[in-house]
Motif scaffolding. Structure first.
Motif, PDB file in Angstrom:
ATOM      1  N   ILE B  50     -30.858   7.372  15.152  1.00 57.94           N
ATOM      2  CA  ILE B  50     -30.043   6.273  15.292  1.00 57.94           C
ATOM      3  C   ILE B  50     -29.770   5.589  14.081  1.00 57.94           C
ATOM      4  N   GLY B  51     -30.927   5.289  13.493  1.00 55.24           N
ATOM      5  CA  GLY B  51     -30.790   4.270  12.406  1.00 55.24           C
ATOM      6  C   GLY B  51     -30.418   4.940  11.064  1.00 55.24           C
ATOM      7  N   SER B  52     -30.886   6.088  10.872  1.00 57.49           N
ATOM      8  CA  SER B  52     -30.586   6.748   9.375  1.00 57.49           C
ATOM      9  C   SER B  52     -29.024   7.018   9.376  1.00 57.49           C
ATOM     10  N   PRO B  53     -28.506   7.645  10.198  1.00 56.50           N
ATOM     11  CA  PRO B  53     -27.141   7.943   9.962  1.00 56.50           C
ATOM     12  C   PRO B  53     -26.040   6.705  10.169  1.00 56.50           C
ATOM     13  N   LEU B  54     -26.507   5.646  11.045  1.00 58.72           N
ATOM     14  CA  LEU B  54     -25.700   4.544  10.994  1.00 58.72           C
ATOM     15  C   LEU B  54     -25.999   3.702   9.486  1.00 58.72           C
ATOM     16  N   PHE B  55     -27.133   3.874   9.019  1.00 55.84           N
ATOM     17  CA  PHE B  55     -27.395   3.328   7.674  1.00 55.84           C
ATOM     18  C   PHE B  55     -26.540   4.018   6.568  1.00 55.84           C
ATOM     19  N   HIS B  56     -26.652   5.263   6.462  1.00 56.34           N
ATOM     20  CA  HIS B  56     -26.264   6.288   5.572  1.00 56.34           C
ATOM     21  C   HIS B  56     -24.629   6.292   5.546  1.00 56.34           C
ATOM     22  N   PHE B  57     -24.126   6.446   6.764  1.00 58.22           N
ATOM     23  CA  PHE B  57     -22.595   6.720   6.782  1.00 58.22           C
ATOM     24  C   PHE B  57     -21.840   5.467   6.545  1.00 58.22           C
ATOM     25  N   GLY B  58     -22.630   4.170   7.085  1.00 58.17           N
ATOM     26  CA  GLY B  58     -22.163   2.927   6.644  1.00 58.17           C
ATOM     27  C   GLY B  58     -22.257   2.889   5.199  1.00 58.17           C
ATOM     28  N   LEU B  59     -23.291   3.170   4.490  1.00 57.16           N
ATOM     29  CA  LEU B  59     -23.238   2.919   3.188  1.00 57.16           C
ATOM     30  C   LEU B  59     -22.365   3.850   2.270  1.00 57.16           C
ATOM     31  N   LEU B  60     -21.922   4.894   2.832  1.00 53.16           N
ATOM     32  CA  LEU B  60     -21.106   5.793   2.298  1.00 53.16           C
ATOM     33  C   LEU B  60     -19.551   5.042   2.246  1.00 53.16           C
ATOM     34  N   VAL B  61     -19.195   4.527   3.505  1.00 53.52           N
ATOM     35  CA  VAL B  61     -17.914   3.674   3.507  1.00 53.52           C
ATOM     36  C   VAL B  61     -17.908   2.478   2.445  1.00 53.52           C
ATOM     37  N   VAL B  62     -19.250   2.057   2.449  1.00 56.86           N
ATOM     38  CA  VAL B  62     -19.438   0.772   1.693  1.00 56.86           C
ATOM     39  C   VAL B  62     -19.153   1.177   0.237  1.00 56.86           C
ATOM     40  N   ILE B  63     -19.651   2.296  -0.112  1.00 56.99           N
ATOM     41  CA  ILE B  63     -19.508   2.903  -1.735  1.00 56.99           C
ATOM     42  C   ILE B  63     -18.026   2.998  -1.957  1.00 56.99           C
ATOM     43  N   VAL B  64     -17.353   3.659  -0.865  1.00 55.69           N
ATOM     44  CA  VAL B  64     -15.818   3.821  -1.111  1.00 55.69           C
ATOM     45  C   VAL B  64     -14.955   2.615  -1.386  1.00 55.69           C
ATOM     46  N   GLY B  65     -15.538   1.601  -0.369  1.00 64.14           N
ATOM     47  CA  GLY B  65     -14.804   0.317  -0.391  1.00 64.14           C
ATOM     48  C   GLY B  65     -15.040  -0.443  -1.872  1.00 64.14           C
ATOM     49  N   HIS B  66     -16.462  -0.162  -2.405  1.00 65.63           N
ATOM     50  CA  HIS B  66     -16.539  -0.724  -3.706  1.00 65.63           C
ATOM     51  C   HIS B  66     -15.661  -0.159  -4.942  1.00 65.63           C
ATOM     52  N   VAL B  67     -15.578   1.107  -4.566  1.00 64.85           N
ATOM     53  CA  VAL B  67     -14.846   1.890  -5.694  1.00 64.85           C
ATOM     54  C   VAL B  67     -13.371   1.407  -5.635  1.00 64.85           C
ATOM     55  N   ILE B  68     -12.762   1.385  -4.416  1.00 64.51           N
ATOM     56  CA  ILE B  68     -11.446   0.871  -4.366  1.00 64.51           C
ATOM     57  C   ILE B  68     -11.153  -0.372  -4.807  1.00 64.51           C
ATOM     58  N   GLY B  69     -12.455  -1.529  -4.210  1.00 66.38           N
ATOM     59  CA  GLY B  69     -12.177  -2.900  -4.554  1.00 66.38           C
ATOM     60  C   GLY B  69     -12.322  -2.927  -6.071  1.00 66.38           C
ATOM     61  N   LEU B  70     -13.111  -2.526  -6.784  1.00 64.50           N
ATOM     62  CA  LEU B  70     -13.380  -2.722  -8.192  1.00 64.50           C
ATOM     63  C   LEU B  70     -12.436  -1.924  -9.190  1.00 64.50           C
ATOM     64  N   LEU B  71     -12.046  -0.837  -8.899  1.00 63.65           N
ATOM     65  CA  LEU B  71     -11.585  -0.066  -9.859  1.00 63.65           C
ATOM     66  C   LEU B  71      -9.954   0.018  -9.551  1.00 63.65           C
ATOM     67  N   ILE B  72      -9.559  -0.068  -8.500  1.00 65.31           N
ATOM     68  CA  ILE B  72      -8.061  -0.125  -8.291  1.00 65.31           C
ATOM     69  C   ILE B  72      -7.521  -1.491  -8.695  1.00 65.31           C
ATOM     70  N   PRO B  73      -6.785  -1.889  -9.647  1.00 65.53           N
ATOM     71  CA  PRO B  73      -6.256  -3.141  -9.955  1.00 65.53           C
ATOM     72  C   PRO B  73      -5.319  -3.602  -8.884  1.00 65.53           C
ATOM     73  N   LYS B  74      -5.274  -4.878  -8.836  1.00 66.74           N
ATOM     74  CA  LYS B  74      -4.620  -5.832  -7.754  1.00 66.74           C
ATOM     75  C   LYS B  74      -3.006  -5.286  -8.057  1.00 66.74           C
ATOM     76  N   SER B  75      -2.766  -5.263  -9.324  1.00 63.51           N
ATOM     77  CA  SER B  75      -1.271  -4.810  -9.595  1.00 63.51           C
ATOM     78  C   SER B  75      -0.844  -3.401  -8.823  1.00 63.51           C
ATOM     79  N   TRP B  76      -1.611  -2.437  -8.904  1.00 61.62           N
ATOM     80  CA  TRP B  76      -1.204  -1.204  -8.285  1.00 61.62           C
ATOM     81  C   TRP B  76      -1.026  -1.231  -6.894  1.00 61.62           C
ATOM     82  N   THR B  77      -1.794  -2.053  -6.199  1.00 63.62           N
ATOM     83  CA  THR B  77      -1.869  -2.151  -4.736  1.00 63.62           C
ATOM     84  C   THR B  77      -0.616  -3.010  -4.425  1.00 63.62           C
ATOM     85  N   ASP B  78      -0.334  -3.929  -5.299  1.00 65.45           N
ATOM     86  CA  ASP B  78       0.845  -4.861  -5.198  1.00 65.45           C
ATOM     87  C   ASP B  78       2.195  -4.049  -5.297  1.00 65.45           C
TER      88      ASP B  78
END
Ligand code: SF4
Ligand code: SF4
Lengths: 567, 241
Positions: B50-78
């Motif tokens: 239960i715990g391991s997939p929850l943690f790891h898959f959650g983490l993968l989404v978190v990493i994707v979120g960081h990549v989007i949030g940090l690397l894609i400038p606001k002007s682009w999404t605007d």
């Protein structure tokens, strides 16, 4: 045709007395370390019985090996590449340590330290995993010699399968029981599902001799191989976090020595030698539709080393002359393909296993003798083979995916040999009709008898010595360990148990065994390079002699002389 | 812009990066044998599954979120027509779900580690340190996600943290922008840097060898004896024979 060489083994089950010497010596050589206490690269299980780990043959539960899809292709039973990667965070079908057994030791200290008193002190069993007292309830060979069979025997997956067909076919009442021993090592399969399951690509089959190995530096502990192997012969070292398996004692085989388990076998029932096989046809052979054809398909893969065409192709594919010569003298080829008395274990797993078994005739003979018949009369034996359908069906489930015919043929050959040789031994005229009844000639029977009964060391183990010229270099390597960090010197690296430089276990063992075998004296712990018996060491603490004493802290006790420094 | 700002946001990131890269290379070179997940599934499967997939898959989404949030400038999404509110809504939604599953996952794993005898026995000091840093990073990260949703310029990381992060790569750290971010973001960034710095020296390294090549290689691997004997560089005394 692509010719490849495979080091294979045949075990003659009639001779196995279930002494477990092979298991013990293998363990002493390879798995006498923390993290693999529960691991037996070689184990001997009583059949019928659950085996080790428990019920490993039940692939509905453990999902090892390959299955054939409707379109005729092979798929890993536990799921393909995507499935594997998606379940990589928690393997859905990994056996628990309890399915093997929880390793334990005894609290021997209470025995020696207990104060004088009326009660006998008791050494409590203690788990080697948690350090807590535990009650020992299961282990490898818990059901040895049918121990507890009325209760546990029902859980043998093969018994279950045969029972499904007819209610009371196998009985565990004393008078109707039968049993034999089945020693098992890694099969060094031609189509290894463990290799296919490893996401890291750390497992591989050696091109030269077909030995299947785990690259300890590349293994990342994803544990898919444990699930992938239908024989459950890949183990997870819970300390190092890496997979380990039987290596077919490659450091020995490379220098022409038989494996430890073969060398030490009391019954001399193991044979080692080369198969030549056609690598191009392996996948096709493993995917034949009917499970019962798998044995034949596997036989067809083996090439005749006397066939000029095969020899030419082998030369073209870079197989050395002395290897070809060894293949021609190979006892395993003779038993498996020429006499056809050795059968593969569970061909229906579709991994093309390369450890073959001569099925036991003894349950049949025993029954005859018990009931007052002549156990060497061919008529009695042939009749009994057919009448005693239960052992045959059981053997067929083990060796031929349930097809009784090949098993019956093998047993008839063995029975014929028994009968034929009695006449020869008693100085009576040999009865060639007996041989013919089993589809053989008298000369063939004599040859087969020679190989099965009296073959000497060099005939049982035909291991090409292509590496011989390098043998002394291998020894050189060993010596340099004294200066190169020294294996096993560190115990724990900076990142816990698993880290630090690897201790090449083969080398460590080689030295330990050589010392043990070549020195007459008991080790003086004060001596430089003194060793402890790692077999008795549970990995905790540092027994005296594990490390050489620091010279400044512990001056040599009075009366002993300072050992000279070794070059 | 104080000296502290310069040290924290101008110097420390590069030090971290050096430790991360250098440490990883060093470990790969000298400790391939220790490079493993050190899985404890053999001891206990039920909670892990239960715990391991929850943690790891959650983490993968978190990493994707960081990549989007940090690397894609606001002007682009605007420019793509995604409003600030819209962006934040999806970030909040995804971020919270992923963050919470990661946190719950690691919670289960730590509980399991503490209560299952053999697993606890197999836990090293190194592991414990790693867990502290990892949990701190996740908690702080979840806090920033929630704060980021509350609006306000100082909480709009895409105007503070992200430009700074991108500027690091062109070797002209925008310390000014980063110093404007809220305390929660500072904290999360610092813990994040600490995590990156210990990463190569813990069992977390296994993430760097995620076996994606499995999808492309043939099932059966053959190696010849020569190449098979030395996947690491031969050492003295271990020359190939
Ligand atoms: S028996 Fe050996 S080679 Fe075959 S799948 Fe199992 S571990 Fe691999
Ligand atoms: S071949 Fe060697 S490693 Fe394999 S089971 Fe026999 S003794 Fe053990």
């Amino acid at each position: 045709m692509k010719v490849m060489a495979q080091m294979g083994m045949v075990m003659n089950l009639d001779k196995c007395i279930g002494c477990h010497t092979c298991s013990v010596t293998c363990k002493q050589a390879w798995t006498n370390r923390g993290g693999v206490e529960y691991v037996w690269f070689n184990n001997v299980e009583t059949r019928p019985g659950q085996g080790y780990p428990r019920r490993y043959q039940d692939q509905d539960q453990w999902r090892g090996g390959w299955v054939r899809t409707k379109r005729g292709r092979l798929r890993l039973r536990a799921g393909g590449r995507f499935r594997k990667l998606l379940s990589i965070f928690a393997n859905p079908v990994l056996p628990n340590i309890k399915d093997y057994y929880e390793p334990w030791t005894y609290d021997y200290e209470t025995l020696t330290n207990a104060p004088l008193g009326d009660d006998f002190p008791v050494a409590q069993p203690k788990s080697l995993l948690s350090g807590k007292p535990m009650s020992v309830e299961w282990s490898a060979n818990w059901d040895d010699d049918l121990g507890g069979a009325p209760e546990h025997g029902e859980s043998d997956p093969i018994v279950e399968r045969i029972r499904r067909e007819s209610e009371d076919k196998i009985r565990f009442e004393y008078e109707r029981a039968f049993m034999f021993y089945l020693p098992r090592i890694c099969e060094h399969c031609l189509n290894p599902s463990c290799v296919a399951s490893c996401p890291s690509g750390a497992m591989y089959k050696r091109v030269e001799d077909g030995i299947v190995l785990v690259d300890q530096d590349q293994c990342r502990g994803w544990r898919m191989c444990v699930t992938g192997c239908p024989y459950k012969k890949v183990y997870f070292n819970h300390r190092t976090g890496k997979a380990e398996k039987c290596t077919l004692c490659y450091p020995r085989v490379e220098v022409g020595l038989p494996t430890v388990c073969s060398e030490t076998c009391v019954g001399r029932l193991r044979y080692l030698g080369l198969f030549l096989y056609d690598a191009d046809r392996v996948t096709a052979a493993a995917s034949v539709a009917d499970e019962k054809e798998l044995y034949q398909a596997q036989l067809d893969l083996l090439l005749d080393p006397d066939d000029p065409e095969v020899i030419a192709a082998a030369r073209r594919d870079g197989i050395a002359e002395d290897w070809l010569d060894a293949a021609r003298r190979s006892p395993v080829y003779k038993l498996a393909k020429v006499y056809k008395v050795a059968l593969p274990l569970h061909p229906e797993f579709r991994t093309m296993p390369m450890v073959w078994y001569v099925p036991p005739l003894s349950p049949v003979v025993d029954r005859l003798v018990e009931t007052g018949h002549d156990g060497e009369d061919v008529g009695n034996l042939f009749g009994a083979i057919d009448a005693l359908r239960i052992p045959i069906e059981y053997l067929a489930e083990l060796f031929t995916a349930g097809d009784p015919e090949p098993v019956r043929t093998v047993l008839q050959k063995l029975a014929a040999m028994r009968s034929y040789m009695r006449d020869v031994t008693l100085g009576r005229p040999a009865n060639d009709a007996v041989a013919e009844a089993a589809g053989m000639t008298g000369a063939e029977i004599l040859e087969m008898y020679r190989l099965l009964a009296i073959a000497k060391y060099e005939e049982r183990y035909v291991i090409p010595t292509a590496y011989e010229g390098q043998a002394h270099e291998l020894e050189e390597i060993g010596c340099s360990l004294d200066v190169d960090g020294g294996p096993g010197m560190g115990g724990s690296g900076p990142f816990g148990e698993a880290s630090g430089r690897p201790a090449p276990v083969s080398v460590e063992t080689f030295h330990a065994l050589r010392q043990r075998q070549t020195s007459d004296d008991l080790v003086d712990p004060g001596e430089r390079g003194a060793t402890v018996n790692l077999l008795n060491w549970d990995g905790k603490g540092r027994p005296a002699g594990l490390f050489p004493p620091s010279r400044t802290d512990h001056p040599a006790p009075i009366g002993t002389t300072e050992p000279e420094t070794r070059p | 812009m104080t000296t502290l700002d310069v040290v924290l946001w101008g110097v420390l990131p590069y030090v971290t990066c050096a430790v991360l890269v250098g440490g990883t290379l060093w470990r790969y070179r000298y400790d391939k044998f220790g490079w493993t997940t050190r899985s404890s599934q053999l001891y206990e499967s039920r909670l892990l599954r239960i715990g391991s997939p929850l943690f790891h898959f959650g983490l993968l989404v978190v990493i994707v979120g960081h990549v989007i949030g940090l690397l894609i400038p606001k002007s682009w999404t605007d420019a793509a027509g995604l409003s600030q509110e819209g962006y934040h809504l999806q970030a909040l939604l995804l971020g919270t779900i992923a963050g919470i599953s990661t946190l719950v996952g690691i919670g289960i794993l730590i509980y399991r580690r503490r209560t299952t005898g053999p697993v606890f026995m197999a836990t090293t000091k190194n592991d414990k340190l790693m867990y502290v840093v990892l949990v701190a990073a996740i908690v702080a990260g979840l806090a920033t996600t929630l704060l980021g949703a509350s609006g306000g310029d100082e909480h709009n990381y895409r105007l503070t943290v992200s430009p700074w992060f991108r500027s690091l790569f062109v070797l002209q750290p925008d310390i000014e922008a980063m110093s404007r971010a809220g305390i929660a973001f500072h904290l999360h960034t610092l813990i994040g840097m600490a995590l990156s710095a210990v990463w190569p020296f813990t069992r977390l390294v296994h993430a760097f060898t995620a076996p994606l090549q499995y999808l492309f290689r043939p099932y059966i691997v053959y190696r010849s004896r020569e190449s098979g004997t030395a996947s690491r560089a031969p050492r003295r005394g271990w020359d190939r024979v």
